[in-house]
Design an enzyme around this catalytic site. Sequence first.
Site, short mmCIF file in Angstrom:
data_model
loop_
_atom_site.label_atom_id
_atom_site.label_comp_id
_atom_site.label_asym_id
_atom_site.label_seq_id
_atom_site.Cartn_x
_atom_site.Cartn_y
_atom_site.Cartn_z
N THR A 92 70.86 131.79 132.45
CA THR A 92 70.11 130.58 132.09
C THR A 92 69.35 130.74 130.75
O THR A 92 69.18 131.86 130.30
CB THR A 92 69.11 130.38 133.25
OG1 THR A 92 69.87 130.09 134.39
CG2 THR A 92 68.08 129.34 133.01
N ARG B 229 74.98 122.14 144.72
CA ARG B 229 73.89 123.13 144.85
C ARG B 229 72.92 123.01 143.67
O ARG B 229 73.32 122.93 142.53
CB ARG B 229 74.49 124.53 144.89
CG ARG B 229 73.47 125.67 144.91
CD ARG B 229 73.19 126.21 143.52
NE ARG B 229 72.39 127.43 143.55
CZ ARG B 229 71.87 127.99 142.45
NH1 ARG B 229 72.07 127.43 141.28
NH2 ARG B 229 71.15 129.08 142.53
N GLY C 236 69.61 124.90 141.79
CA GLY C 236 68.89 126.17 141.75
C GLY C 236 67.41 125.96 141.49
O GLY C 236 66.86 124.87 141.72
N ASP C 237 66.76 126.99 140.98
CA ASP C 237 65.32 126.93 140.71
C ASP C 237 65.00 126.25 139.38
O ASP C 237 63.89 125.74 139.19
CB ASP C 237 64.74 128.35 140.68
CG ASP C 237 65.42 129.22 139.63
OD1 ASP C 237 66.67 129.21 139.54
OD2 ASP C 237 64.71 129.92 138.88
N GLY D 47 67.56 133.92 137.21
CA GLY D 47 67.93 134.86 138.26
C GLY D 47 68.50 134.16 139.46
O GLY D 47 69.01 133.04 139.34
N GLY E 94 68.57 131.88 141.98
CA GLY E 94 67.75 130.68 142.14
C GLY E 94 67.20 130.47 143.54
O GLY E 94 66.07 130.02 143.72
N1 ASP Z 1 68.35 130.63 138.09
C1 ASP Z 1 69.63 130.01 137.86
C2 ASP Z 1 70.08 129.33 139.11
O1 ASP Z 1 69.95 129.90 140.17
C3 ASP Z 1 70.69 130.95 137.42
C4 ASP Z 1 70.34 131.80 136.23
O2 ASP Z 1 69.20 132.12 135.98
O3 ASP Z 1 71.26 132.15 135.50
O4 ASP Z 1 70.61 128.25 139.02
#
Ligand code: ASP
Length: 311
Positions: free
Chosen positions: A178, A206, A208-209, A230, A232
Amino acid sequence: MMKPLSVWLLLAAVAPAADVANDVVLAVHGGVGVPENLPPEKAKLYAADLEAALKAGLAALKAGTHLDGVEAAIMVLEDSPRFNAGRGAVFTSDGTVELDASIMEGTKREGGAVAGVSRLKNPIRAARTVMTKSEHVLLVGAGAERFATANGCTEVSPTYFWTPERWEQLRKKTKFGTVGAVARDSQGRLAAGTSTGGMTGKRPGRLGDSPILGAGTYADDRGAAVSCSGHGEVFIRQAVAHDLVARMRYQKLGVAEAAAGVFAEMPAEEGGVGGLIALDPKGRAVFHFDTDGMFRGWITADGKVEVRTGR
Ligand code: ASP
């Protein structure tokens, strides 16, 4: 009870790393998904993108606001095919892209986010548009796309996001990457933003965070501006970005100590759970991660740029 040896080995393998810097006005990350054995010539390309993002962000911050700085820095990384956001976003298990982004400012704690969008060139701009031009905080899917394009955000065809590297990764199940930015203005007002394609091979639908304020992004002038990368699902369950700010406010910790506290309570996962960047109103920044690496960089008030691609 003693932990079994395998748990100790796992914990040792994910010992967190952290950089701390002072006098920072803007910082970026390009995610914790640093490819294994990144060759030096490729590392240089990532570093050049991070530096370009920092410079574009600083110029926008100087000409406008801290939110402009965050948006401009993230747009540079979204437009690069190398990061998992915008153009270089990873694929879902269906081979489609579903992008998430959020932005927030720390004075009134206003924010905006979009999630599950597939036709917007710069999701961070769409998130900002939701923040400034709607009465909502989070819009998803087709409704988010319709709102964003009606308000001037650039639409692209899904083929724009197709890069051979990402297709290869879908087969190999590579995970993170990300992008995010944090910034402060001369009065110590904070802003944070995050943009992502999510996790490779994720189930369609889905989230994520990254689009969740308090999980992947948070800004509070009484604490810090935070952007995460990370796993998520873990970052949502731990409310990581808000947890860091809460530790600063309620435990009276500095930004680096608060980040260490957050990571001390993270579940141990093989390969690590992720990382974050955080900036306080006085310009102290921390870059904390428990993975093999995190693309990251910062720019100080005197214009000095620092970029790191490994541990
Ligand atoms: N945090 C992101 C997610 O889970 C993924 C990433 O950080 O690459 O969507």
